[in-house]
Design a protein around this motif. Structure first.
Motif, short mmCIF file in Angstrom:
data_model
loop_
_atom_site.label_atom_id
_atom_site.label_comp_id
_atom_site.label_asym_id
_atom_site.label_seq_id
_atom_site.Cartn_x
_atom_site.Cartn_y
_atom_site.Cartn_z
N ALA A 129 39.81 41.42 43.08
CA ALA A 129 39.37 40.68 44.26
C ALA A 129 38.05 39.98 44.03
O ALA A 129 37.82 38.86 44.54
CB ALA A 129 39.26 41.63 45.45
N LEU A 130 37.15 40.60 43.27
CA LEU A 130 35.81 40.05 43.09
C LEU A 130 35.65 39.32 41.77
O LEU A 130 34.54 38.87 41.44
CB LEU A 130 34.77 41.18 43.18
CG LEU A 130 34.75 41.93 44.52
CD1 LEU A 130 33.76 43.08 44.47
CD2 LEU A 130 34.43 40.99 45.67
N LEU A 131 36.73 39.16 41.00
CA LEU A 131 36.63 38.48 39.69
C LEU A 131 36.14 37.04 39.82
O LEU A 131 35.35 36.59 38.95
CB LEU A 131 37.98 38.53 38.99
CG LEU A 131 37.98 38.08 37.51
CD1 LEU A 131 37.02 38.94 36.69
CD2 LEU A 131 39.39 38.14 36.93
N PRO A 132 36.54 36.26 40.84
CA PRO A 132 35.97 34.91 40.94
C PRO A 132 34.44 34.93 41.08
O PRO A 132 33.75 34.08 40.50
CB PRO A 132 36.63 34.35 42.21
CG PRO A 132 37.89 35.12 42.35
CD PRO A 132 37.57 36.50 41.87
N LEU A 133 33.90 35.89 41.83
CA LEU A 133 32.44 35.97 41.98
C LEU A 133 31.79 36.45 40.69
O LEU A 133 30.70 36.00 40.33
CB LEU A 133 32.10 36.93 43.12
CG LEU A 133 32.60 36.51 44.51
CD1 LEU A 133 32.20 37.55 45.55
CD2 LEU A 133 32.06 35.14 44.89
N ILE A 134 32.44 37.36 39.98
CA ILE A 134 31.91 37.80 38.68
C ILE A 134 31.86 36.62 37.72
O ILE A 134 30.88 36.43 36.99
CB ILE A 134 32.78 38.94 38.10
CG1 ILE A 134 32.68 40.17 38.99
CG2 ILE A 134 32.36 39.27 36.67
CD1 ILE A 134 33.63 41.28 38.59
N ALA A 135 32.92 35.79 37.73
CA ALA A 135 32.96 34.63 36.84
C ALA A 135 31.86 33.63 37.16
O ALA A 135 31.18 33.12 36.27
CB ALA A 135 34.33 33.96 36.93
N SER A 136 31.65 33.35 38.44
CA SER A 136 30.69 32.31 38.82
C SER A 136 29.26 32.81 38.88
O SER A 136 28.34 32.19 38.34
CB SER A 136 31.09 31.70 40.17
OG SER A 136 31.10 32.71 41.18
N GLY A 174 28.37 32.67 35.11
CA GLY A 174 28.10 31.24 35.19
C GLY A 174 29.24 30.37 34.71
O GLY A 174 29.01 29.33 34.11
N LEU A 175 30.47 30.76 34.98
CA LEU A 175 31.64 30.05 34.48
C LEU A 175 32.20 29.12 35.55
O LEU A 175 32.00 29.33 36.75
CB LEU A 175 32.73 31.04 34.07
CG LEU A 175 32.36 32.05 32.99
CD1 LEU A 175 33.50 33.05 32.78
CD2 LEU A 175 32.02 31.34 31.68
N GLY A 176 32.93 28.11 35.11
CA GLY A 176 33.66 27.24 36.00
C GLY A 176 35.09 27.71 36.17
O GLY A 176 35.47 28.83 35.79
N ALA A 177 35.94 26.81 36.69
CA ALA A 177 37.33 27.18 36.96
C ALA A 177 38.08 27.52 35.68
O ALA A 177 38.91 28.44 35.66
CB ALA A 177 38.03 26.03 37.70
N GLY A 214 39.89 31.05 34.78
CA GLY A 214 41.28 31.14 34.35
C GLY A 214 41.43 31.96 33.07
O GLY A 214 42.39 32.71 32.91
N ALA A 215 40.46 31.81 32.16
CA ALA A 215 40.51 32.58 30.92
C ALA A 215 40.35 34.08 31.20
O ALA A 215 41.02 34.92 30.58
CB ALA A 215 39.43 32.10 29.96
N PHE A 220 41.20 35.62 33.94
CA PHE A 220 42.43 36.06 34.57
C PHE A 220 43.52 36.24 33.51
O PHE A 220 44.30 37.21 33.55
CB PHE A 220 42.86 35.02 35.61
CG PHE A 220 43.59 35.62 36.78
CD1 PHE A 220 44.96 35.72 36.77
CD2 PHE A 220 42.89 36.09 37.88
CE1 PHE A 220 45.63 36.27 37.85
CE2 PHE A 220 43.55 36.64 38.96
CZ PHE A 220 44.94 36.73 38.95
N ALA A 221 43.56 35.31 32.56
CA ALA A 221 44.56 35.41 31.49
C ALA A 221 44.32 36.65 30.64
O ALA A 221 45.27 37.26 30.14
CB ALA A 221 44.52 34.16 30.62
N ALA A 222 43.06 37.05 30.47
CA ALA A 222 42.76 38.24 29.68
C ALA A 222 43.37 39.49 30.31
O ALA A 222 43.85 40.39 29.60
CB ALA A 222 41.24 38.41 29.54
N LEU A 223 43.37 39.55 31.63
CA LEU A 223 44.03 40.67 32.30
C LEU A 223 45.53 40.67 32.01
O LEU A 223 46.13 41.73 31.79
CB LEU A 223 43.80 40.58 33.81
CG LEU A 223 42.39 40.94 34.31
CD1 LEU A 223 42.22 40.51 35.76
CD2 LEU A 223 42.12 42.42 34.17
#
Length: 545
Positions: free
Chosen positions: A265-272, A276-279, A283-284, A286-289
């Protein structure tokens, strides 16, 4: 009351394959794919899932420029999952009452028609947000029927020894589609025609599964054996509520999924915020999971030979808790990718183990309803967990929230040492028709009831403690196979005499106990209790005048 007979045939396997081939292939995590029917149906479900994820991305992209876009995009996810939570149990009743092959074919036709309508209206520019969300809800309603129907078919496609591997492959397909579908949708939206083409591809994706279902020949279901909808709905709920193994599987799912979903649920916030990642970076991650889930299917097949079910759940829980903490503590993209691969492996180990154990213990007559209730339990845990950890993150911050969730996963893994999932390998859920035909002086109407069944026992004083313990197990058997009430009484005038009473809603429901609801597990439980009675126990059937 009990008379030993040969067990029923139970699940139909695939003809023409020798026992030696089964034993040889069972050691491989890919063994189910060697079976033609499973291979093509699994591939069809995979393509369908990829289309579903493409459609989700397309629907969200269609709303990104709308007013209140954040709310509308979140409603797309809610519209997809809410029907499954509300309708999965009725979908399970349908899957237990009709030929599952034709039911799934009907669902594919439904998906195709709704998908074409969605495509045409979107291409014509006639797709306002409210209508789009309504269409997504319609797809979710179809998924509520397909999920228990497909899940309950797995034991028919592979032998019992390969059921765990088949369940892992099913979840591998889900995770592969979750990684591939959004990426394909992005390419199509950007370069190959936009959102209408994505919707068209999703409609076409169901054709592969439909063709595979048409080619497969499943033995027909006896229409006369079909249960009425409302009684079947209640019977499914009674079975799950009174089966201790199923209840424990549900409990372990809640314990591990509610805190574990925080990472997803919080992976988008962890990424950004943390990385400091973009979309594309998100996606990368998410693909790792998804990659981890695929590797998990390989590793878990080997681990099952060395660890018990509870051992796998405990080890996977500890590994997942550690990975969940590391992801939010180390602000490094490559390290996060590697850690998420490990997280995906552990998540696969937990989810596939719980689902496989459920499949191993559910009898044929209630399998789809049991899978449906598990689906509601699992998705409800995900939904509640996602909301809970989102609120916690807003209150105490992202990093403390994820660390707290990891700690709760660790506690849940430890608690599993006390709330263990019973091992199911020795249990036999095959149908066992061992009750003799009821000898009545008249023929009751099917809806006559309630029916009160009494069984009279005579037990010597020295055997009564063991008898009472055996009767507790027998009471659970009566309740999960149709009884709404069960009691045991001692005769006041004869302390060595006992009377068992259980009430069944109707004569039809009691006949189903006689003709197919009882399993070899129930037979062992009942014979253990009957062995204490001397002279043999004898029954009576009481009906309303």
């Amino acid at each position: 009351m009990s008379q030993r007979e040969e067990a029923g045939a139970g699940d139909s396997g695939l003809a023409g394959e020798s026992a030696s081939a089964t034993a040889d292939s069972a050691v491989s995590p890919w063994a189910p794919l060697r079976r033609r029917a499973f291979r093509w149906l699994w591939f069809g479900v995979l393509i369908s899932w990829i289309g579903t994820w493409m459609q989700t991305v397309g629907a969200q992209w269609l709303l990104v420029d709308a007013p209140n876009a954040a709310l509308l995009v979140s409603l797309v996810q809610a519209a997809a999952t809410l029907p499954v939570m509300l309708l999965a149990l009725p979908g399970g009743v349908l899957a237990d009452s009709f030929d599952r092959r034709w039911l799934l074919l009907t669902v594919q036709g439904y998906f195709f028609i709704v998908g074409i309508l969605l495509t045409v209206l979107t291409a014509a520019g006639q797709m306002p947000p409210a209508l789009l969300i309504a269409f997504i809800f319609l797809f979710g309603a179809g998924a509520a029927v397909q999920l228990p129907g497909w899940g309950s078919l797995l034991p028919e496609l592979v032998p019992r020894t390969q059921l765990r591997a088949a369940t892992r492959l099913d979840l591998v397909g889900v995770n592969v589609s979750r990684a591939v579908g959004p990426a394909l949708a992005g390419v199509v939206i950007a370069h190959l025609g936009g959102v209408p083409v994505v919707f068209a591809l999703n409609a076409a994706s169901v054709l592969v599964l439909a063709i595979a279902l048409l080619v497969w020949r499943r033995p027909p279901v006896d229409v006369q054996d079909r249960e009425r909808f409302v009684p079947a709905l209640r019977a499914g709920g009674r079975y799950v509520s009174h089966d201790p193994v199923v209840r424990r599987i549900m409990l372990r799912a809640v314990m591990l999924v509610v805190p574990g979903i925080a990472l997803w649920a919080l992976l988008p916030l962890i990424a950004s915020q943390r990385l400091g990642l973009g979309a594309d970076g998100y996606g990368a991650l998410f693909a790792a999971l998804g990659v981890g889930a695929i590797l998990g299917a390989l590793v878990l097949g080997l681990a099952k030979n060395r660890l018990s079910t509870n051992g796998i759940l405990s080890v996977a829980g500890v590994v997942y808790a550690a990975a969940e903490a590391v992801v939010v503590l180390v602000p490094n993209f490559p390290a996060a990718l590697a850690t998420l691969v490990i997280s995906g492996m552990a998540w696969m180990a937990v989810t596939s183990t719980l689902q496989a154990e459920l499949q191993l213990v559910l009898p044929t007559w209630v399998r789809a309803r049991g899978v449906a209730i598990y689906t509601v339990n699992f998705m409800g845990s995900m939904t509640v967990g996602a909301i809970l950890w989102g609120l916690v993150a807003n209150r105490i911050g992202l990093q403390p929230a994820v660390l707290l969730a990891a700690a709760v996963v660790l506690v849940a893994a430890g608690a599993g040492l006390f709330w263990r999932v019973p091992e199911t390998g020795h249990l036999d859920p095959q149908a066992a028709v061992y009750w003799p035909e009821a000898q009545l002086a008249f023929d009751p109407q099917p809806d006559a009831g309630p029916v009160l069944v009494t069984v009279h026992y005579t037990v010597t004083p020295e055997q009564q403690p063991a008898f009472l313990e055996a009767m507790e197990q027998l009471g659970q058997s009566r309740l999960r196979t149709g009884a709404t009430r069960w009691e045991l009484y001692r005769d006041g005038e004869g302390p060595d005499r006992f009377v068992e009473l259980f009430r069944v809603p109707s004569w039809e429901e009691h006949l189903r106990q006689h003709e197919g609801r009882l399993t070899a597990i129930d037979q062992d439980v009942e014979e253990a209790a009957l062995a204490f009675s001397d002279p043999p126990a004898w029954p009576e059937h009481l009906l309303p005048p």
